[in-house]
Design a protein around this motif. Sequence first.
Motif, PDB file in Angstrom:
ATOM      1  N   LYS A   9     -27.587 -19.552 -32.434  1.00 44.77           N
ATOM      2  CA  LYS A   9     -27.594 -19.280 -31.001  1.00 44.77           C
ATOM      3  C   LYS A   9     -28.033 -20.522 -30.222  1.00 44.77           C
ATOM      4  CE  LYS A   9     -29.327 -16.043 -27.555  1.00 44.77           C
ATOM      5  NZ  LYS A   9     -30.106 -14.826 -27.329  1.00 44.77           N
ATOM      6  N   VAL A  19     -20.410 -16.622 -25.904  1.00 42.67           N
ATOM      7  CA  VAL A  19     -20.197 -15.761 -27.068  1.00 42.67           C
ATOM      8  C   VAL A  19     -18.713 -15.390 -27.157  1.00 42.67           C
ATOM      9  CG1 VAL A  19     -20.713 -13.499 -28.059  1.00 42.67           C
ATOM     10  CG2 VAL A  19     -22.546 -14.871 -27.084  1.00 42.67           C
ATOM     11  N   GLU A  34     -22.928 -11.648 -31.627  1.00 44.11           N
ATOM     12  CA  GLU A  34     -24.258 -11.260 -31.137  1.00 44.11           C
ATOM     13  C   GLU A  34     -25.130 -10.727 -32.268  1.00 44.11           C
ATOM     14  OE1 GLU A  34     -23.157  -8.509 -28.098  1.00 44.11           O
ATOM     15  OE2 GLU A  34     -22.668 -10.105 -26.657  1.00 44.11           O
ATOM     16  N   GLU A  37     -26.385 -13.630 -34.322  1.00 43.13           N
ATOM     17  CA  GLU A  37     -27.438 -14.360 -33.616  1.00 43.13           C
ATOM     18  C   GLU A  37     -28.748 -13.573 -33.550  1.00 43.13           C
ATOM     19  OE1 GLU A  37     -24.636 -17.093 -30.690  1.00 43.13           O
ATOM     20  OE2 GLU A  37     -25.802 -15.458 -29.812  1.00 43.13           O
TER      21      GLU A  37
END
Length: 162
Positions: A9, A19, A34, A37
């Motif tokens: 990230k 993203v 996501e 991360e």
Amino acid sequence: MKEIGAKLKGAREDMGVSVEEVAEDLKLRPSQIENIEEGNMDAFKDIFYLKYFIRDYAKYLGLSYEDMVDDFNEYLFDYTSKISLDDIKKAQKETNKKKVEEANKVTSPYTIEYESKFPLIPFIAITIFVIVFAVMVIAIANRPKKDETKKPNNVIAMNMIK
């Protein structure tokens, strides 16, 4: 796992990439990026795919993907070594129980779906090809020869006069 996600990230944010851009370029869903991360390993059904996602993501960001994969392998080793033998035996029993249930499942011969052992579509295609080929061979064999078509009809008439 959270450290791996944080590194990824941080590198993504340093590059100024969203993203959605990463997901589109890597052909993943934004939710997968996501979850990586955030270090949410449970969001992935297969650990091996997760490993390859991390590798590809690290490559994409220009990070040392070998180091990321090594970090993930270490995390995975630590994670799996904490599973107790009782949990492993319980999972094996559940798997065996499901297999036994499937094996003992009673079915009626009228409701069993049988798979055709004979592939119908290739058979039809080959049959059509053979028929077309046979028709072409017969047509070629029965067509008049070039010599027969060039003979003048007056030769027959000349022979009759003699």
